[in-house]
Structures are given as C-alpha cells and as structure tokens.
Design an enzyme around this catalytic site. Structure first.
Site, short mmCIF file in Angstrom:
data_model
loop_
_atom_site.label_atom_id
_atom_site.label_comp_id
_atom_site.label_asym_id
_atom_site.label_seq_id
_atom_site.Cartn_x
_atom_site.Cartn_y
_atom_site.Cartn_z
CG ASN A 10 85.02 9.32 47.93
OD1 ASN A 10 84.51 8.20 47.91
ND2 ASN A 10 86.34 9.51 47.93
CD1 TRP A 11 79.10 9.52 51.31
CD2 TRP A 11 77.60 7.95 50.78
NE1 TRP A 11 77.87 10.12 51.25
CE2 TRP A 11 76.92 9.18 50.93
CE3 TRP A 11 76.85 6.81 50.43
CZ2 TRP A 11 75.54 9.30 50.76
CZ3 TRP A 11 75.47 6.94 50.26
CH2 TRP A 11 74.83 8.17 50.42
CE LYS A 12 87.65 9.47 51.27
NZ LYS A 12 88.89 10.00 51.84
CG HIS A 96 90.30 8.94 46.15
ND1 HIS A 96 91.06 8.61 47.24
CD2 HIS A 96 89.52 9.98 46.51
CE1 HIS A 96 90.74 9.42 48.24
NE2 HIS A 96 89.81 10.26 47.83
CD GLU A 98 91.19 7.42 50.68
OE1 GLU A 98 90.13 6.86 50.33
OE2 GLU A 98 91.21 8.45 51.40
CD GLU A 168 90.20 14.48 46.60
OE1 GLU A 168 89.31 14.79 47.38
OE2 GLU A 168 90.47 13.30 46.32
N GLY A 174 91.60 13.57 54.74
CA GLY A 174 91.32 12.86 55.98
C GLY A 174 92.22 13.24 57.14
CB SER A 211 90.55 18.27 55.64
OG SER A 211 91.28 17.10 55.97
N GLY A 232 84.89 13.78 51.62
CA GLY A 232 84.88 12.45 52.22
C GLY A 232 84.15 12.48 53.56
N GLY A 233 84.90 12.67 54.64
CA GLY A 233 84.35 12.61 55.98
C GLY A 233 83.09 13.44 56.20
#
Ligand code: PGA
Length: 250
Positions: A10-12, A96, A98, A168, A174, A211, A232-233
């Site tokens: 998930n590159w956001k 998600h 976010e 999640e 994150g 994470s 993500g990251g």
C-alpha cells in the site's frame, strides 16, 4: 480463491509516476521467482495505469487504495470499478484506517464500498482494526464486530471467495509499534471464528498490517491464522519488498 501468502504493498500518497513504474518493474522480476507468495500493489490513483501496464502479463495484481461502489455519478474525487477495470486493476482496498479516521468514513460507508466492490467481481481487501484506547479498555472484539457485521451479514459464496480481511490495529500503523505475536494470533482467531459464525463460510484470508518490516515479519507470518501482510512504509523500496517476499516464501 486465494491460496498463497499475500504481500500487499500500500503505497499510500507516495511515489510519483516514474518511481511507481520503476518499482513495479523490480517487483515483476521478484514475483517471477516466488512459489508461495503473491504480490499485490496499490499505488496512488494517478499511477494505477502505469503500474498495470508495467505489471501486465506478470503474477502481480494492481489495485486501488479506495473504491466507490457506484458505476458513475456525482461523486467528486471518487473512482469507480469500471474506471479501474479499464486500467487493468483487479482489486480494491476499502476501510483503511486512514480513510476511517482521517477522512471520517463510517462502518456503513466502508461496508457499502466493500459490498459494491465484491459484487463487481474485484478482489476486496477490507481493513479493520481497533484504536489504542479501544484495545486498552478491552473493546477490540466488539469494535471489530461492528466493522465486520455490515459486510458479513450479506455475503454470497462468490463474494466470500474474493474477500480478504486485513487486521490492522490503528496504533500499529506507521508507528513502528508492531502487535505482539500473541495479540495477532488471538485477534486473527477471533476474526476467523466470528466470520464463520456470521457468514457460514470458513474464513477468508486474513492479513496483518501495521509496521511490518523485514525484521519482524518472520514472527508474524509464522502464525497459523496469518495469510500475509498489508505493508505501507516497508513496501516503498525494492530492497525491503525483496526481504519480505523471501520471508513469506520460505
Ligand atoms: P505501515 O502501514 O506498514 O506503514 O505501518 C500499513 C498500512 O497502513 O497498511
């Protein structure tokens, strides 16, 4: 029906067109050598077309970070499935944290997105998870139930076969704070049994997210009820995707 471990990037709101294309080409090569792992990529909307093109003919699936259930209409800023299909996308992420917590998406709105996406024939990653105060007050399972209920109460066999749940915990996204193997294992077991009870199907794949890095992934993917990760990251570089894929494919 999904049988392999999933590694979902998930590159956001990261990576421009050129970077997205370049990373995808690296992932295509990586995916070609994997036996037990599928790589799915969710780039930002502006890069979906380029990523689909770069991934064409490979084992990689490309999808969207959010999806609207209507085919078209007055929904400023939203993207429909027919539009995504045209680009070659085959899955959507919905709910998600976010989206839920920064953009105020309710359980019912997320469920509408999920049901519309599932009915259209797309694979659908439904994200669920509790906030820190909810975990600390012992409300985790009831929060997850409320997030699952409007989706599971009306699930056909075809929809069930295209559904993936991503657990999640909001406090782990994150933040560098990963849930402990016991927390992941207990929560996945709860989701799995609740899914069976509500839908009458054996549970769909459940991913963990929050994470995930090459340093902690081995202890997560080795848990029975974990079918992969939403990352993500650590999905933003080829080096860490390679390391994660290697762990997943062992
Ligand atoms: P993170 O994000 O891996 O950067 O914690 C995970 C996610 O939001 O899906």
């Amino acid at each position: 029906v999904i049988k392999k471990n999933l590694l979902v990037a998930n590159w956001k709101m990261n990576l421009g067109l050129g970077q997205s294309r370049e990373l995808t080409l690296g992932l295509v090569e990586l995916a070609g050598g994997l036996k037990n792992t599928e790589i799915w990529v969710a780039p930002s909307a502006t890069s979906i077309a380029a990523v689909c093109t770069a991934a064409k003919g490979s084992a990689i699936k490309c999808g969207a970070q959010n999806v609207h259930p209507a085919k078209s209409g007055a929904f400023t800023g939203e993207i429909s499935i027919p539009m995504l299909e045209e680009l070659g996308a085959t899955f959507g992420i919905v709910g998600h944290s976010e989206r839920r917590h920064q953009f105020g998406e309710s359980n019912q709105l997320v469920a509408n997105r999920a049901i519309g996406t599932l009915k259209s024939g797309f694979f659908t990653i439904l994200c669920i998870g509790e906030k820190l105060d909810e975990r600390e007050s012992g409300a985790t399972n009831s929060v997850l139930k409320e997030q699952l209920d409007p989706v599971l109460s009306d699930l056909s066999k075809e929809m069930h076969e295209r559904l993936v749940i991503a657990y999640e915990p909001v406090w782990a996204i994150g933040t560098g704070k990963v849930a402990t193997p016991t927390e992941v294992s207990d929560t996945h077991a709860f989701i799995s049994s609740y899914y069976r009870e509500k839908s009458k199907f054996e549970c769909c794949p459940i991913l963990y997210g929050g994470s995930v890095t090459p340093d902690n992934y081995a202890s997560i993917i080795s848990i029975d009820a974990v079918s992969g990760a939403l990352v993500g990251g650590a999905s933003l570089t080829l080096a860490s995707m390679k390391a994660l894929a290697e762990i997943s494919d062992r």
